[in-house]
Design an enzyme around this catalytic site. Structure first.
Site, PDB file in Angstrom:
ATOM      1  CE  LYS A  57     -20.878   8.735  83.620  1.00  0.00           C
ATOM      2  NZ  LYS A  57     -21.069   9.921  82.785  1.00  0.00           N
ATOM      3  CB  THR A  88     -24.804  17.632  80.460  1.00  0.00           C
ATOM      4  OG1 THR A  88     -23.668  18.433  80.130  1.00  0.00           O
ATOM      5  CG2 THR A  88     -24.832  17.391  81.942  1.00  0.00           C
TER       6      THR A  88
END
Ligand code: FAD
Length: 496
Positions: free
Chosen positions: A79, A339
């Site tokens: 990613k 996150t």
């Protein structure tokens, strides 16, 4: 305070958070501790949480995890960022990539040079000056010696927990199967003495780590720590998730597509795609969300869509008495910038740094809670930014997001950037200048001014400076192979 030496650590819950904590503590502190993890086969994990950010490298380095082994075991892909589609407005897309923007000079960030270049019409998209950004668009990826680790992973959460479990068990973490039915508190101190399982087994400990997910069995149901509700600034409270068979080559970025009352994620793994819709129940029912999600996915369904309900916010204390909450038990911001796993790892590392080997003292607890609070407040502001700074007026949800009051700290950052192009990162903050710039510009702020130091360069010199950086980015990325080809050679999983 309980000033006994901490010898027995009990981790309650075996999702991503529980096994991350178990693997790290048993590998790094296991020689001096007795570590056990309780989980119940009867209670499934939440089963989402598959996009990560580059900080995961730090955790893997601590644990000595081999990248190729880990990626093959979890069907992982690489990613390089997140593509935000329809967020600024319908059909106005941008990418928040990892990596760094251009070259700074001591007085001013690269964006100031770019802003003057924009006034002179000699620049292209800001992303052309970030290698990871260009690589997202071109579907390229490479891991090179001495390369900055500006990439993360998409992974299968269930397989990741299994992978970490092996590490934990190899380092003598004891797994206890059983359903927690009671958390027993000490009458005098209010600390947790033990946990009772449905079988009648009692598990005693000195320090308890609550990884029981949204239930927060220890931190909330037993210790009543309290929750700070953030739904006034982060109003989404539901998600619906489903997996599909992969239909094409995996892209090296997460897709985040804004929808009428929330947003949709697409996370490509080697063998399947994770899909989900985050939405606000005030504006969309579960049935409507399911219909919308199913109308916007590709490939055969691999499981039944599942609805997950949550409240954005944070536990008032993440460490309370002899209990530390890690994972969803500690609160939940929003999956928008991936996150969650980062916060789990930070909490684990922080706990190891402040490990109460010689007893639990209030100073350690306060330090842990203060550090955690400032970290999540910064992340919270960054997430709110995406929702609030939109030009969308096409639905009640987006109109609400545009007009909701936002924290003064975020308003300050937006005002400063709009006025002068300035962006600053405090040392403890997660998101750096390049992140704030990409998202603020992507969502529609174009600063009015650039820093005057840029005027020391003549127009020709400025053009040459900007072109050199852009050409350097092109040259670098052109040498990277196709993302899927790279995976096949580097870390192909058995499932592909
Ligand atoms: P869970 O997976 O819920 O695990 C809880 C554990 O506790 C389980 O093992 C369960 O068996 C056990 N348990 C519970 N009650 C009992 C009991 N009574 N007795 C015994 N055991 C019990 N994070 C990211 O970093 N990236 C993402 O892309 C991302 N996407 C997310 C999307 C959504 C919709 C949500 C809600 C979260 C997302 N997160 C993401 C956050 C987070 O990473 C994941 O949700 C994470 O996998 C959850 O971890 P957990 O271990 O805290 O909880």
């Amino acid at each position: 305070m309980k000033n006994n030496v901490v010898k027995k650590v009990v981790i309650a819950g075996g999702g991503t958070a529980g096994w991350m904590a178990a693997a790290a503590l048993s590998k790094l502190l296991g020689k001096n501790l007795q570590i056990s993890l309780i989980e119940s086969d009867e209670i499934p994990t939440v089963g989402v949480g598959e996009a990560t950010i580059p900080t995961l490298h730090i955790f893997h380095k601590l644990l000595g995890i081999n990248e190729q082994e880990f990626m093959a075991a979890t069907n992982a892909t690489f990613k390089l960022g997140i593509a935000f589609e329809n967020w600024r407005d319908i059909k106005k897309d941008y990418i928040h990539s990892f990596g760094f923007l251009g070259h700074d000079c001591w007085a001013a960030g690269f964006q100031h040079f770019w802003l003057k270049g924009k006034q002179r019409n000699i620049v292209s998209d800001i992303g052309d000056y970030i290698p990871e950004h260009l690589a997202c668009r071109e579907g390229r990826f490479a891991v090179l010696a001495n390369q900055d680790k500006n990439y993360a992973y998409h992974l299968d959460a269930g397989l990741y927990a299994k992978f970490l479990r092996k590490i934990a068990e190899r380092h003598n973490c004891q797994r206890i199967e059983g359903k927690i039915v009671n958390v027993n508190l000490n009458h005098d101190s209010g600390f947790i003495d033990s946990i009772t399982l449905a079988s009648g087994q009692v598990v005693e400990g000195d320090l308890f780590i609550d990884c029981t997910g949204f239930r927060g069995l220890l931190i909330e149901q037993a210790l009543h720590t309290g929750y700070e509700d953030w739904s006034h600034v982060l109003p989404c409270d539901s998600a619906i998730a489903v997996q599909t068979k992969t239909t094409g080559k995996p892209v090296p970025y997460t897709r985040s597509i804004a929808r009428e009352s929330g947003w949709q994620w697409r996370i490509p793994l080697q063998n399947r795609t994770g899909n989900g819709l985050v939405f606000c129940s005030q504006y969309m029912s579960d049935e409507e969300a399911k219909k919308l999600l199913l109308a916007n996915i590709e490939g055969e369904l691999l499981n039944e869509p599942r609805v997950i309900k949550y409240k954005t916010g944070t536990r008032r204390k993440h460490w309370n008495k002899n209990c530390v909450a890690i994972g969803l038990s500690s609160g939940f911001i929003e999956p928008l910038e991936s996150t969650g796993i980062h916060l789990f790892q930070k909490a684990i590392i922080r706990l190891m740094q402040l490990f109460p080997a010689n007893g639990i003292y209030q100073n350690d607890i306060d330090e842990f809670n203060n550090q955690t609070k400032s970290e999540i407040d910064n992340i919270k502001d960054f997430i709110i930014l995406h929702y609030h700074l939109t030009e969308r007026k096409d639905s009640p949800f987006w109109r609400h997001c545009r007009s909701m009051p936002i924290p003064a700290t975020l308003q300050h950052r937006m005002d400063m950037f709009r006025q002068s192009g300035a962006v600053f990162k405090k040392s403890e903050e997660l998101f750096g200048e390049t992140s704030w710039i990409q998202v603020m510009m992507g969502q529609g702020i174009m600063p009015k001014q650039y820093h005057p130091i840029v005027d020391l360069m003549g127009d020709d010199e400025l053009k040459q400076f900007l072109d050199n950086i852009k050409n350097g980015v092109i040259r670098k990325v052109q040498n990277w192979p196709d993302h899927n080809d790279f995976i096949k050679h580097h870390c192909k999983s058995a499932a592909q």
